[in-house]
Scaffold this motif. Structure first.
Motif, PDB file in Angstrom:
ATOM      1  N   LEU A 127       0.819  -1.205   0.000  1.00  7.82           N
ATOM      2  CA  LEU A 127       0.000   0.000   0.000  1.00  7.82           C
ATOM      3  C   LEU A 127       0.859   1.264   0.000  1.00  7.82           C
ATOM      4  CD1 LEU A 127      -2.882  -0.930   2.491  1.00  7.82           C
ATOM      5  CD2 LEU A 127      -2.952  -0.877  -0.011  1.00  7.82           C
ATOM      6  N   ILE A 128       1.946   1.251   0.766  1.00  6.11           N
ATOM      7  CA  ILE A 128       2.839   2.421   0.765  1.00  6.11           C
ATOM      8  C   ILE A 128       3.430   2.627  -0.619  1.00  6.11           C
ATOM      9  CG2 ILE A 128       4.967   3.407   1.681  1.00  6.11           C
ATOM     10  CD1 ILE A 128       4.372   1.978   4.314  1.00  6.11           C
ATOM     11  N   ALA A 129       3.908   1.537  -1.238  1.00  8.11           N
ATOM     12  CA  ALA A 129       4.495   1.645  -2.576  1.00  8.11           C
ATOM     13  C   ALA A 129       3.457   2.128  -3.583  1.00  8.11           C
ATOM     14  CB  ALA A 129       5.079   0.299  -3.006  1.00  8.11           C
ATOM     15  N   ALA A 151       9.912   7.823 -12.393  1.00 13.08           N
ATOM     16  CA  ALA A 151      10.664   6.804 -13.106  1.00 13.08           C
ATOM     17  C   ALA A 151      11.463   5.942 -12.162  1.00 13.08           C
ATOM     18  CB  ALA A 151      11.588   7.457 -14.136  1.00 13.08           C
ATOM     19  N   ASP A 152      11.990   6.560 -11.096  1.00 12.47           N
ATOM     20  CA  ASP A 152      12.833   5.814 -10.175  1.00 12.47           C
ATOM     21  C   ASP A 152      12.027   5.174  -9.052  1.00 12.47           C
ATOM     22  OD1 ASP A 152      15.178   8.320 -10.749  1.00 12.47           O
ATOM     23  OD2 ASP A 152      15.483   6.221 -11.274  1.00 12.47           O
ATOM     24  N   VAL A 153      10.729   5.325  -9.064  1.00  5.80           N
ATOM     25  CA  VAL A 153       9.905   4.649  -8.065  1.00  5.80           C
ATOM     26  C   VAL A 153       8.798   3.872  -8.768  1.00  5.80           C
ATOM     27  CG1 VAL A 153      10.345   6.109  -6.106  1.00  5.80           C
ATOM     28  CG2 VAL A 153       8.637   6.816  -7.743  1.00  5.80           C
ATOM     29  N   GLY A 154       9.172   3.248  -9.867  1.00  2.00           N
ATOM     30  CA  GLY A 154       8.225   2.366 -10.521  1.00  2.00           C
ATOM     31  C   GLY A 154       7.408   3.021 -11.603  1.00  2.00           C
ATOM     32  N   GLY A 155       7.760   4.228 -12.013  1.00  4.79           N
ATOM     33  CA  GLY A 155       6.974   4.915 -13.015  1.00  4.79           C
ATOM     34  C   GLY A 155       7.202   4.406 -14.420  1.00  4.79           C
ATOM     35  N   GLY A 183      19.112  -0.528   7.494  1.00  4.21           N
ATOM     36  CA  GLY A 183      17.887   0.223   7.643  1.00  4.21           C
ATOM     37  C   GLY A 183      17.138  -0.074   8.927  1.00  4.21           C
ATOM     38  N   ALA A 184      16.067   0.682   9.168  1.00  4.26           N
ATOM     39  CA  ALA A 184      15.322   0.607  10.415  1.00  4.26           C
ATOM     40  C   ALA A 184      14.526  -0.683  10.522  1.00  4.26           C
ATOM     41  CB  ALA A 184      14.385   1.803  10.524  1.00  4.26           C
ATOM     42  N   GLU A 199      12.366  -0.453   6.269  1.00  6.26           N
ATOM     43  CA  GLU A 199      13.082   0.380   5.298  1.00  6.26           C
ATOM     44  C   GLU A 199      13.536  -0.446   4.100  1.00  6.26           C
ATOM     45  OE1 GLU A 199      17.215   2.975   4.951  1.00  6.26           O
ATOM     46  OE2 GLU A 199      16.235   2.787   6.915  1.00  6.26           O
ATOM     47  N   ALA A 200      14.124  -1.606   4.357  1.00  7.91           N
ATOM     48  CA  ALA A 200      14.605  -2.449   3.264  1.00  7.91           C
ATOM     49  C   ALA A 200      13.447  -2.940   2.400  1.00  7.91           C
ATOM     50  CB  ALA A 200      15.398  -3.630   3.825  1.00  7.91           C
ATOM     51  N   LEU A 201      12.338  -3.313   3.029  1.00  6.83           N
ATOM     52  CA  LEU A 201      11.175  -3.782   2.274  1.00  6.83           C
ATOM     53  C   LEU A 201      10.604  -2.682   1.394  1.00  6.83           C
ATOM     54  CD1 LEU A 201       9.363  -5.856   5.063  1.00  6.83           C
ATOM     55  CD2 LEU A 201      10.616  -6.754   3.082  1.00  6.83           C
ATOM     56  N   LEU A 202      10.545  -1.450   1.931  1.00  5.24           N
ATOM     57  CA  LEU A 202      10.017  -0.338   1.146  1.00  5.24           C
ATOM     58  C   LEU A 202      10.915  -0.006  -0.039  1.00  5.24           C
ATOM     59  CD1 LEU A 202       8.676   2.108   3.883  1.00  5.24           C
ATOM     60  CD2 LEU A 202       7.352   0.805   2.211  1.00  5.24           C
ATOM     61  N   ARG A 203      12.210  -0.034   0.176  1.00  9.15           N
ATOM     62  CA  ARG A 203      13.129   0.256  -0.929  1.00  9.15           C
ATOM     63  C   ARG A 203      12.944  -0.763  -2.055  1.00  9.15           C
ATOM     64  NH1 ARG A 203      16.634   4.165  -0.302  1.00  9.15           N
ATOM     65  NH2 ARG A 203      17.208   4.892   1.778  1.00  9.15           N
ATOM     66  N   ALA A 204      12.802  -2.020  -1.682  1.00  7.76           N
ATOM     67  CA  ALA A 204      12.650  -3.061  -2.695  1.00  7.76           C
ATOM     68  C   ALA A 204      11.313  -2.925  -3.423  1.00  7.76           C
ATOM     69  CB  ALA A 204      12.765  -4.433  -2.040  1.00  7.76           C
ATOM     70  N   ALA A 205      10.239  -2.657  -2.673  1.00  7.45           N
ATOM     71  CA  ALA A 205       8.913  -2.588  -3.284  1.00  7.45           C
ATOM     72  C   ALA A 205       8.733  -1.353  -4.153  1.00  7.45           C
ATOM     73  CB  ALA A 205       7.843  -2.619  -2.191  1.00  7.45           C
TER      74      ALA A 205
END
Length: 431
Positions: A127-129, A151-155, A183-184, A199-205
């Protein structure tokens, strides 16, 4: 020796930039003369730093004012569209993602309900992604913001990136363990999270590059920072900003600085014991304050008193409690009177422990209940607290509304930016 002097000059320059930028951010627009008076910097230093920040686009001119017998003075301000920030609130019923300009004016938002999925980690991260992509793609056309951002966040290839993203802050319902590597981690006992590498999960997603900071902290603390900077806590040096929702927490500020404790877990006020062997709390313990004044607990006590909470989320049900008329009013009044006394007793503990000059009631449930309960809460606090500190503590409602957690989350990367003197710690995503 030359290298040492070089570092010293660089550090002095960064310090001067930070002092000028912070003062202008919170007090501007200001003239160069006013900046010198407010920061203690020499006129030469103010001119040099202002010229640098103007050339970089961080500052812009904001008109002029007449001076006494001289030329009009040009006013400077922080340029709103020179950079952008993301704030995220992992709430109890929804995930809210907001895109802000540098002055924390909202550019775009996304609200995605958690519904029956609860706080499953995979769902929350998705949901955050999704929200991040939505606010970037849906941003209005404006200086530094394109219609096809992200573009750098899935665009996707070829999308125009955001002009300048300073970072993303995330407020969570738990303890954020800050680690130098990896990460946190989030420890949120009430929702079943144990050392979640958020943090790591969000970066990957989301596909965020390493250069873009992702900063995670407890939601009560992000709310507290927002209220201290822009709301009911502004001007106080010693304060407690409370968050009342399904969960209950607090941000303790001493000497103008939020207190984190040895493991960043200070402020878990909702899990202080109000009644030994009392009601069962979501954390598993008995008698916690949250088990009496959290939104779910208030609704449960109303149900036990014969009330019938509305179907839907807790916000809808609590609003329905406050709107009750007719035969059910007596039960509602008893529940609210008990809630005010429980809350006052909890606030009295804060008064006796921390001697704050100000306590702020925030969070969605605090803002719903506060206008109705505030006089009784103040009375109960005075009855349970020591008279001397209680007489010197003001109890007020939060002023920033339901967006306070996301605003506070966005201040996490903003604070880094200001402390760095306007040098982005992340990555400039535009050419």
């Amino acid at each position: 020796m030359a290298e040492r002097n070089k570092r010293t000059v660089r550090d002095l320059r960064r310090t001067n930039r930070a002092a000028l930028l912070r003062h202008l951010y919170f007090e501007g627009p200001l003239s160069r003369q006013e900046l010198g008076q407010g920061t203690g910097l020499s006129s030469g230093s103010v001119s040099n730093v202002a010229a640098e920040l103007l050339a970089e686009g961080v500052l812009e001119e904001a008109g002029s004012v007449e001076s006494d017998g001289g030329r009009p003075r040009t006013l400077l301000r922080v340029a709103p569209h020179s950079a952008y920030l993301i704030g995220v609130d992992v709430g109890e019923t929804r995930v809210r993602v907001e895109l802000f300009d540098l002055t924390l004016a909202e550019v775009a938002r996304s609200e995605l309900p958690l519904e029956d999925g609860g706080h499953d980690v995979t769902l929350v991260v998705r949901l955050i992604a999704d929200g991040l992509r939505e606010v970037l793609a849906g941003a209005d056309e404006g200086p530094g913001v394109g219609a096809d951002v992200g573009a750098d966040v899935g665009g996707g290839p070829g999308a125009d990136p955001l002009g300048r993203l300073l970072g993303m802050g995330v407020g969570v319902p738990g303890i954020a363990e800050q680690r130098p590597e990896g990460g946190a981690l989030v420890h949120a006992q009430t929702i079943g999270w144990d050392a979640v590498p958020l943090e790591a999960l969000l970066r990957a997603a989301a596909g965020l590059p390493r250069e873009v900071p992702v900063l995670v902290d407890n939601g009560a603390k992000t709310l507290g920072q927002a209220e201290m900077w822009f709301g009911a806590g502004r001007g106080a040096r010693d304060a407690v900003i409370t968050l009342l929702g399904s969960g209950v927490g607090a941000c303790v500020v001493t000497g103008g600085v939020p207190y984190g404790g040895a493991a960043s877990s200070a402020g878990e006020w909702g899990h202080t014991v109000l009644n030994v062997r009392g009601r069962r709390c979501r954390c598993g313990a008995l008698g916690c304050l949250e088990a009496y004044v959290g939104a779910g607990a208030v609704l449960e006590r109303w149900r036990e008193a014969g009330g019938s909470p509305l179907e839907g989320d807790e916000e809808t049900a609590l609003a329905g409690l406050l709107a009750t008329e007719g035969e059910g009013v007596a039960a509602v009044e008893r529940v609210l009177a008990e809630t005010a006394e429980y809350l006052g007793a909890g606030l009295a503990d804060l008064v006796n422990l921390f001697n704050p000059e100000r306590i702020v009631l925030g969070g969605w449930a605090g803002l719903l209940l506060g206008p109705r309960l505030l006089p009784a809460v103040r009375e109960a606090t005075g009855a349970y607290a020591l008279r001397y500190p209680a007489a010197r503590t003001a109890i007020e409602l939060g002023r920033l509304g339901p967006d306070a957690v996301t605003v506070g989350a966005a201040t996490l990367p903003l604070l880094r930016f200001l402390d760095a003197g306007g040098s982005a710690p992340g990555v400039a995503l535009s050419a």
